[in-house]
Design a protein around this motif. Structure first.
Motif, PDB file in Angstrom:
ATOM      1  N   ARG A 245       0.832  -1.198   0.000  1.00 36.39           N
ATOM      2  CA  ARG A 245       0.000   0.000   0.000  1.00 36.39           C
ATOM      3  C   ARG A 245       0.867   1.249   0.000  1.00 36.39           C
ATOM      4  O   ARG A 245       2.060   1.215   0.313  1.00 36.39           O
ATOM      5  CB  ARG A 245      -0.938   0.017   1.199  1.00 36.39           C
ATOM      6  CG  ARG A 245      -0.211   0.108   2.546  1.00 36.39           C
ATOM      7  CD  ARG A 245      -1.163   0.379   3.692  1.00 36.39           C
ATOM      8  NE  ARG A 245      -2.063  -0.744   3.942  1.00 36.39           N
ATOM      9  CZ  ARG A 245      -3.070  -0.690   4.808  1.00 36.39           C
ATOM     10  NH1 ARG A 245      -3.309   0.425   5.491  1.00 36.39           N
ATOM     11  NH2 ARG A 245      -3.840  -1.757   5.005  1.00 36.39           N
ATOM     12  N   GLY A 246       0.247   2.356  -0.358  1.00 35.56           N
ATOM     13  CA  GLY A 246       0.932   3.646  -0.341  1.00 35.56           C
ATOM     14  C   GLY A 246      -0.082   4.760  -0.492  1.00 35.56           C
ATOM     15  O   GLY A 246      -1.295   4.522  -0.553  1.00 35.56           O
ATOM     16  N   PRO A 257      -5.355   6.891  -1.245  1.00 36.19           N
ATOM     17  CA  PRO A 257      -4.748   5.617  -0.823  1.00 36.19           C
ATOM     18  C   PRO A 257      -4.673   4.641  -1.995  1.00 36.19           C
ATOM     19  O   PRO A 257      -5.597   4.560  -2.814  1.00 36.19           O
ATOM     20  CB  PRO A 257      -5.690   5.116   0.267  1.00 36.19           C
ATOM     21  CG  PRO A 257      -6.991   5.801   0.012  1.00 36.19           C
ATOM     22  CD  PRO A 257      -6.677   7.106  -0.635  1.00 36.19           C
ATOM     23  N   MET A 258      -3.562   3.904  -2.078  1.00 37.07           N
ATOM     24  CA  MET A 258      -3.349   2.932  -3.152  1.00 37.07           C
ATOM     25  C   MET A 258      -3.057   1.569  -2.536  1.00 37.07           C
ATOM     26  O   MET A 258      -2.281   1.464  -1.579  1.00 37.07           O
ATOM     27  CB  MET A 258      -2.179   3.354  -4.045  1.00 37.07           C
ATOM     28  CG  MET A 258      -2.326   4.719  -4.683  1.00 37.07           C
ATOM     29  SD  MET A 258      -0.946   5.115  -5.813  1.00 37.07           S
ATOM     30  CE  MET A 258       0.462   5.083  -4.686  1.00 37.07           C
ATOM     31  N   PHE A 277       1.763   2.464 -10.223  1.00 36.09           N
ATOM     32  CA  PHE A 277       0.484   3.068  -9.877  1.00 36.09           C
ATOM     33  C   PHE A 277       0.554   4.595  -9.888  1.00 36.09           C
ATOM     34  O   PHE A 277      -0.265   5.266 -10.538  1.00 36.09           O
ATOM     35  CB  PHE A 277       0.002   2.578  -8.508  1.00 36.09           C
ATOM     36  CG  PHE A 277      -0.506   1.163  -8.465  1.00 36.09           C
ATOM     37  CD1 PHE A 277      -0.200   0.256  -9.468  1.00 36.09           C
ATOM     38  CD2 PHE A 277      -1.281   0.719  -7.402  1.00 36.09           C
ATOM     39  CE1 PHE A 277      -0.652  -1.058  -9.422  1.00 36.09           C
ATOM     40  CE2 PHE A 277      -1.747  -0.588  -7.348  1.00 36.09           C
ATOM     41  CZ  PHE A 277      -1.426  -1.475  -8.358  1.00 36.09           C
ATOM     42  N   ALA A 278       1.481   5.155  -9.127  1.00 32.49           N
ATOM     43  CA  ALA A 278       1.535   6.614  -8.983  1.00 32.49           C
ATOM     44  C   ALA A 278       1.842   7.321 -10.306  1.00 32.49           C
ATOM     45  O   ALA A 278       1.153   8.295 -10.654  1.00 32.49           O
ATOM     46  CB  ALA A 278       2.545   7.001  -7.902  1.00 32.49           C
ATOM     47  N   PRO A 279       2.835   6.880 -11.104  1.00 31.33           N
ATOM     48  CA  PRO A 279       3.069   7.553 -12.398  1.00 31.33           C
ATOM     49  C   PRO A 279       1.867   7.461 -13.338  1.00 31.33           C
ATOM     50  O   PRO A 279       1.566   8.419 -14.059  1.00 31.33           O
ATOM     51  CB  PRO A 279       4.277   6.802 -12.968  1.00 31.33           C
ATOM     52  CG  PRO A 279       4.953   6.191 -11.795  1.00 31.33           C
ATOM     53  CD  PRO A 279       3.865   5.867 -10.823  1.00 31.33           C
ATOM     54  N   THR A 280       1.181   6.312 -13.333  1.00 31.83           N
ATOM     55  CA  THR A 280       0.013   6.163 -14.193  1.00 31.83           C
ATOM     56  C   THR A 280      -1.106   7.088 -13.740  1.00 31.83           C
ATOM     57  O   THR A 280      -1.777   7.726 -14.559  1.00 31.83           O
ATOM     58  CB  THR A 280      -0.475   4.705 -14.194  1.00 31.83           C
ATOM     59  OG1 THR A 280       0.615   3.839 -14.481  1.00 31.83           O
ATOM     60  CG2 THR A 280      -1.566   4.490 -15.230  1.00 31.83           C
ATOM     61  N   LEU A 281      -1.296   7.167 -12.437  1.00 34.81           N
ATOM     62  CA  LEU A 281      -2.305   8.074 -11.890  1.00 34.81           C
ATOM     63  C   LEU A 281      -1.974   9.519 -12.228  1.00 34.81           C
ATOM     64  O   LEU A 281      -2.865  10.311 -12.587  1.00 34.81           O
ATOM     65  CB  LEU A 281      -2.398   7.861 -10.379  1.00 34.81           C
ATOM     66  CG  LEU A 281      -3.451   8.633  -9.582  1.00 34.81           C
ATOM     67  CD1 LEU A 281      -4.819   8.586 -10.242  1.00 34.81           C
ATOM     68  CD2 LEU A 281      -3.520   8.109  -8.160  1.00 34.81           C
ATOM     69  N   ASP A 282      -0.703   9.877 -12.164  1.00 36.28           N
ATOM     70  CA  ASP A 282      -0.300  11.245 -12.503  1.00 36.28           C
ATOM     71  C   ASP A 282      -0.592  11.558 -13.963  1.00 36.28           C
ATOM     72  O   ASP A 282      -1.047  12.657 -14.309  1.00 36.28           O
ATOM     73  CB  ASP A 282       1.183  11.441 -12.200  1.00 36.28           C
ATOM     74  CG  ASP A 282       1.618  12.888 -12.365  1.00 36.28           C
ATOM     75  OD1 ASP A 282       0.960  13.782 -11.792  1.00 36.28           O
ATOM     76  OD2 ASP A 282       2.602  13.143 -13.085  1.00 36.28           O
ATOM     77  N   LEU A 298      -7.467   3.738  -4.870  1.00 38.10           N
ATOM     78  CA  LEU A 298      -7.020   3.083  -6.091  1.00 38.10           C
ATOM     79  C   LEU A 298      -6.696   1.656  -5.653  1.00 38.10           C
ATOM     80  O   LEU A 298      -5.748   1.437  -4.895  1.00 38.10           O
ATOM     81  CB  LEU A 298      -5.782   3.776  -6.655  1.00 38.10           C
ATOM     82  CG  LEU A 298      -5.222   3.332  -8.016  1.00 38.10           C
ATOM     83  CD1 LEU A 298      -4.100   4.263  -8.450  1.00 38.10           C
ATOM     84  CD2 LEU A 298      -4.712   1.908  -8.046  1.00 38.10           C
ATOM     85  N   GLY A 299      -7.503   0.703  -6.102  1.00 34.67           N
ATOM     86  CA  GLY A 299      -7.313  -0.674  -5.678  1.00 34.67           C
ATOM     87  C   GLY A 299      -7.138  -1.613  -6.852  1.00 34.67           C
ATOM     88  O   GLY A 299      -7.819  -1.489  -7.873  1.00 34.67           O
TER      89      GLY A 299
END
Length: 578
Positions: A245-246, A257-258, A277-282, A298-299
């Protein structure tokens, strides 16, 4: 809401567990009716009369018997007078009890011969009135043959022999495992999920985890709450999961939350996927707008099937595949559906190119974001060869899921993915980036200025999308959508070169108007021909080298690709045993 601890006990008591010697269902069993297999289509007045306010869904998963027990409490508001409740539910999950507003009904008050549970109410509900149905059911749910290309339960085992279970329901619908309104606009405004599983297993699902209840025998009930979930986006996932998680700090000021739930023994691969996850979300927040479910999560959960866009708990089963573009296309594609499918939901299956066309276009667009135009072009060309052009992408009527996705039922099939993506690529080139992304944001959020908290999931349509394009650009592009959406054949650009004169002319089905501009490169210099009348003539020096549409900005007929398709078909026919 039914009390959580009492709920699991009541579910267990619904049906006796068959003896261990009982035969487990095979893939495709038990058979389902045509009604259960059908999702969407023309709605009856009884169906449109129901506004779905809340679903409280309690499940107990019984993996040893491959059975499912449930108690569903469904709350509706009547838009028009209602005397009966038409609820979709597979008849393989027989109902043992129904109560209306807390009062038990006699068994004669309901019937479910073909997969539509029809409940006769004790008294009609007037327009504006509310009604709550509590349905107790359970049985052996249909097992998918090859999920997610067909639907049902996916019963599997982890490498060390423990239960690994998931559901998929996009095609046949939510009625495979819970009583629902099996059409796109049948979304409940709020869903509470209570998933009871055997000791040692976890049940990640949609929305926010409210809590986990533990029983004396080691069973646990996982309680989740989700707002406005897509009907087929509700999912059960059960396994001995581990978790990484992060938290993502959004450019819009909120923290998201991811979570990724994965199988034991896969920590290195899981952490590498989670790092995407984070780069794709950005990327999505930069190009499209705020993550629609930032107040939930984001799960992603690893599943024994390939994948599916289950809202805030996307299914992932791509085996951590490596690809030359450097990111996991399956994770990225399913995640794209949080915007195109879960936030923006097509009200009619006929408009599902809005889900799949955009969802597919997001892969080359992300490739461009990461690496530039060469990667974008390469990925687009990979999609181009898969376009079939057998049927129009839209049929301009209310359709079922099968009538869209299956070729033998008149659907466009994979063209809503690849041709939809290429149409969007062409539209972007036609109207420019500023207008294209403005159109996209308005379609997704219903407004041009989305920020966390100022939008909710919405329904859209092709007609609305065309209107948004018209409003943003100030121009009517009906001619564009007439050809790409409502015709099967692609526009053909006819080239005629006589001496020093080059003539270009668009030929489209029906010989209608098609003023799509085209770039022409002459001895390395590029100019744009407006093609206002559908044709253009220009002088070309004798012996000059001419390239039409050098950057492949336009989706048009390719004789070379047609020849490739014909050759492959012939080779396949030769390979078949005589």
């Amino acid at each position: 809401m039914i009390p959580r601890l009492l709920l699991a006990a009541s579910c267990t008591a619904l049906l006796a567990i068959p003896p261990a010697s009982a035969q487990l269902p095979r893939k495709g069993e038990p058979a389902i009716t045509a009604q259960t297999q059908r999702s969407g289509g023309v709605l009856t007045p009884e169906q449109t009369a129901l506004q779905f306010d809340h679903a409280d869904l309690a499940f107990e998963v019984l993996p040893d018997a491959q059975r499912l027990n449930g108690v569903a409490t469904l709350r509706f508001t009547a838009r028009a007078p209602v005397a009966r409740l038409p609820i979709d539910l597979d008849r393989n999950l027989p109902v043992s009890a129904i109560a209306i507003d807390g009062v038990a009904l006699p068994a004669s008050a309901w019937t479910n011969p073909e997969g539509r549970l029809t409940i006769t109410l004790p008294r009609p509900v007037p327009a504006g009135g509310k009604v709550t149905a509590t349905i107790t059911y359970g049985g052996t749910p249909h097992v998918a043959v090859k999920a997610p290309w067909d639907d049902g339960m996916v019963w599997s085992k982890t490498p060390d022999g423990r239960t690994w279970f998931a559901t998929t329901a996009e095609g046949y619908g939510c009625d495979l495992f819970w009583p629902c309104l099996d059409f796109p606009t049948g979304e409940p405004a709020l869903v509470d999920l209570h998933i009871t599983v055997p000791k040692g297993l976890k049940a990640p699902s949609n929305g926010v985890l409210v809590g986990v209840d533990t029983f004396a025998d080691g069973r646990t009930t996982w309680n989740w709450r989700a707002k406005h979930p897509n009907t087929y986006g509700i999912a059960l996932n059960v396994g001995p999961y581990e978790e990484v998680r992060g938290t993502y700090k959004s450019r819009f000021g909120n923290s998201i939350p991811m979570f990724y739930w994965y199988l034991p023994g896969e920590k290195p691969q899981a952490e590498k996927l989670f790092a995407e996850f984070a780069p794709t979300l950005d990327f999505f927040e930069s190009m499209i707008g705020p993550y629609p479910f930032g107040d939930e999560k984001l799960g992603v959960v690893e599943t024994p099937h390939k994948g599916m866009e289950h809202q805030t708990i996307n299914a992932y089963g791509n085996d951590y595949a490596k690809a030359p573009e450097g990111f996991d296309w399956l994770f990225q594609h399913e995640f794209a559906h949080e915007w195109f499918g879960n936030q923006l939901t097509a009200a009619n299956w006929d408009d599902y190119w809005l889900h799949e066309g955009y969802g597919t276009y997001m892969q080359p667009l992300y490739g461009q974001w990461r690496e530039g135009r060469a990667r974008y072009a390469t990925m687009l060309q990979g999609e181009r060869g898969a376009i079939m052009n057998r049927m129009p992408m839209t049929q301009q009527r209310i359709t079922t899921e099968e009538e869209v996705y299956e070729l033998d039922k008149g659907g466009a099939g994979q063209d809503i993915y690849n041709k939809g993506s290429w149409m969007l690529h062409t539209l972007r080139g036609l109207i420019g980036d500023t207008a294209f992304f403005d159109v996209t944001r308005r379609a997704v959020y219903g407004r041009p200025d989305p920020k966390p908290g100022n939008f909710t999931p919405r329904f859209g349509s092709t007609k609305e999308y065309e209107a948004i394009v018209r409003r943003v650009t100030g121009k009517d592009y009906g001619w564009f959508f007439d050809v790409y959406l409502r015709q099967a054949a692609l526009p053909e650009l006819i080239e005629t070169r006589t001496g020093t004169t080059l003539t270009l002319a668009w030929k489209v089905p029906g010989n209608g108007r098609f003023p799509l501009p085209v770039e022409v490169q002459i001895d390395g210099k590029t100019r744009t021909l407006p093609m206002t009348t559908g044709t253009a003539t220009l002088a070309v020096p004798k012996g000059a080298h001419v390239v039409i549409d050098p950057d492949a900005l336009v989706l048009r007929r390719s004789i070379a690709l047609e020849a490739v398709a014909a050759w492959k078909s012939a080779q396949a026919a030769k390979a078949k045993p005589q």
